[in-house]
Design a protein around this motif. Sequence first.
Motif, PDB file in Angstrom:
ATOM      1  N   ALA A  30       1.197  35.710 -32.868  1.00  0.00           N
ATOM      2  CA  ALA A  30      -0.245  35.881 -33.070  1.00  0.00           C
ATOM      3  C   ALA A  30      -0.915  36.579 -31.889  1.00  0.00           C
ATOM      4  O   ALA A  30      -1.889  37.311 -32.065  1.00  0.00           O
ATOM      5  CB  ALA A  30      -0.894  34.523 -33.321  1.00  0.00           C
ATOM      6  N   ASP A  34      -4.398  39.784 -29.677  1.00  0.00           N
ATOM      7  CA  ASP A  34      -5.411  39.364 -28.706  1.00  0.00           C
ATOM      8  C   ASP A  34      -6.006  40.576 -27.993  1.00  0.00           C
ATOM      9  O   ASP A  34      -5.285  41.361 -27.371  1.00  0.00           O
ATOM     10  CB  ASP A  34      -4.805  38.411 -27.668  1.00  0.00           C
ATOM     11  N   GLU A  51      -2.585  39.427 -44.165  1.00  0.00           N
ATOM     12  CA  GLU A  51      -4.019  39.559 -44.386  1.00  0.00           C
ATOM     13  C   GLU A  51      -4.834  38.507 -43.633  1.00  0.00           C
ATOM     14  O   GLU A  51      -5.826  38.836 -42.955  1.00  0.00           O
ATOM     15  CB  GLU A  51      -4.337  39.468 -45.877  1.00  0.00           C
ATOM     16  N   ALA A  52      -4.448  37.244 -43.739  1.00  0.00           N
ATOM     17  CA  ALA A  52      -5.244  36.173 -43.131  1.00  0.00           C
ATOM     18  C   ALA A  52      -5.348  36.342 -41.620  1.00  0.00           C
ATOM     19  O   ALA A  52      -6.426  36.163 -41.031  1.00  0.00           O
ATOM     20  CB  ALA A  52      -4.648  34.815 -43.478  1.00  0.00           C
ATOM     21  N   ARG A  53      -4.248  36.693 -40.999  1.00  0.00           N
ATOM     22  CA  ARG A  53      -4.255  36.851 -39.534  1.00  0.00           C
ATOM     23  C   ARG A  53      -5.108  38.044 -39.115  1.00  0.00           C
ATOM     24  O   ARG A  53      -5.851  37.974 -38.126  1.00  0.00           O
ATOM     25  CB  ARG A  53      -2.825  37.021 -39.028  1.00  0.00           C
ATOM     26  N   ARG A  55      -7.610  39.366 -40.834  1.00  0.00           N
ATOM     27  CA  ARG A  55      -9.016  39.016 -41.075  1.00  0.00           C
ATOM     28  C   ARG A  55      -9.563  38.134 -39.954  1.00  0.00           C
ATOM     29  O   ARG A  55     -10.697  38.310 -39.498  1.00  0.00           O
ATOM     30  CB  ARG A  55      -9.164  38.309 -42.417  1.00  0.00           C
ATOM     31  N   ALA A  56      -8.762  37.190 -39.496  1.00  0.00           N
ATOM     32  CA  ALA A  56      -9.201  36.301 -38.409  1.00  0.00           C
ATOM     33  C   ALA A  56      -9.458  37.098 -37.139  1.00  0.00           C
ATOM     34  O   ALA A  56     -10.447  36.858 -36.424  1.00  0.00           O
ATOM     35  CB  ALA A  56      -8.159  35.220 -38.172  1.00  0.00           C
ATOM     36  N   ALA A  57      -8.584  38.053 -36.851  1.00  0.00           N
ATOM     37  CA  ALA A  57      -8.781  38.892 -35.665  1.00  0.00           C
ATOM     38  C   ALA A  57     -10.042  39.727 -35.795  1.00  0.00           C
ATOM     39  O   ALA A  57     -10.787  39.918 -34.817  1.00  0.00           O
ATOM     40  CB  ALA A  57      -7.563  39.785 -35.444  1.00  0.00           C
ATOM     41  N   GLU A  59     -12.703  38.994 -37.573  1.00  0.00           N
ATOM     42  CA  GLU A  59     -13.870  38.118 -37.459  1.00  0.00           C
ATOM     43  C   GLU A  59     -14.132  37.735 -36.007  1.00  0.00           C
ATOM     44  O   GLU A  59     -15.284  37.598 -35.584  1.00  0.00           O
ATOM     45  CB  GLU A  59     -13.655  36.872 -38.317  1.00  0.00           C
ATOM     46  N   ALA A  60     -13.063  37.575 -35.240  1.00  0.00           N
ATOM     47  CA  ALA A  60     -13.217  37.225 -33.825  1.00  0.00           C
ATOM     48  C   ALA A  60     -13.718  38.397 -33.002  1.00  0.00           C
ATOM     49  O   ALA A  60     -14.378  38.208 -31.971  1.00  0.00           O
ATOM     50  CB  ALA A  60     -11.876  36.738 -33.264  1.00  0.00           C
TER      51      ALA A  60
END
Length: 212
Positions: A30, A34, A51-53, A55-57, A59-60
């Motif tokens: 992951a 960063d 996709e989920a990972r 999208r999380a990046a 959003e962050a």
Amino acid sequence: MRLTKFGHACVRLEKGGRTLVLDPGAFTEAEALDGADAVLVTHEHFDHFEEARLRAAAEANPALRVWTNGAVADQLTGLGEGRVHRVGHGDAFTVEGFEIQVYGEWHAQIHPDIPRVGNIGFTVDGELFHPGDALTVPEQEVGTLLLPVHAPWSKTAEVVDYARAVGAARALALHDAMLSDIGLAGIERFVGMLAKDVDYRRLTSGESVELS
């Protein structure tokens, strides 16, 4: 330009304080994302795109942008206007100071019974080529090839011939998560024996190298 290898098919490129990540999939740590400024994705398979990972990046980091093919872009709707860019063979663009060229259209055939998906490869600064899951020969010389050394769609003879066809002085192993230490040593032996003009090397996950 500094290249760091992450699990399986992902590399992280850093230059001038900016960071570009290619193919952060399910087998990728992951932390590869960063602080990333931009992401390139070659195709939709889970070992290259999660996709989920992603999208999380995104959003962050509201400034994070993605360049990819249409199939992946369709799965990233809702991230906001101007954040996901569709590209295809022959396109060229600049992202965060990196010069990108796009080559290729299709994933290598796994089996006649399995439909092929789209796949694009990326050259970066005319130095590096990431082919994704295909044996695309870029229409320009590159110094470093990210060489997919093992996949359900390949055999060692094709890997060697591909390294020869691209003609890069250096090849760094990619797409290697499904091989044991014995298999990895075998690939190294065959590439070294049959593609003598290629400086072949496998980076462990988290290991870096400086590219010219």
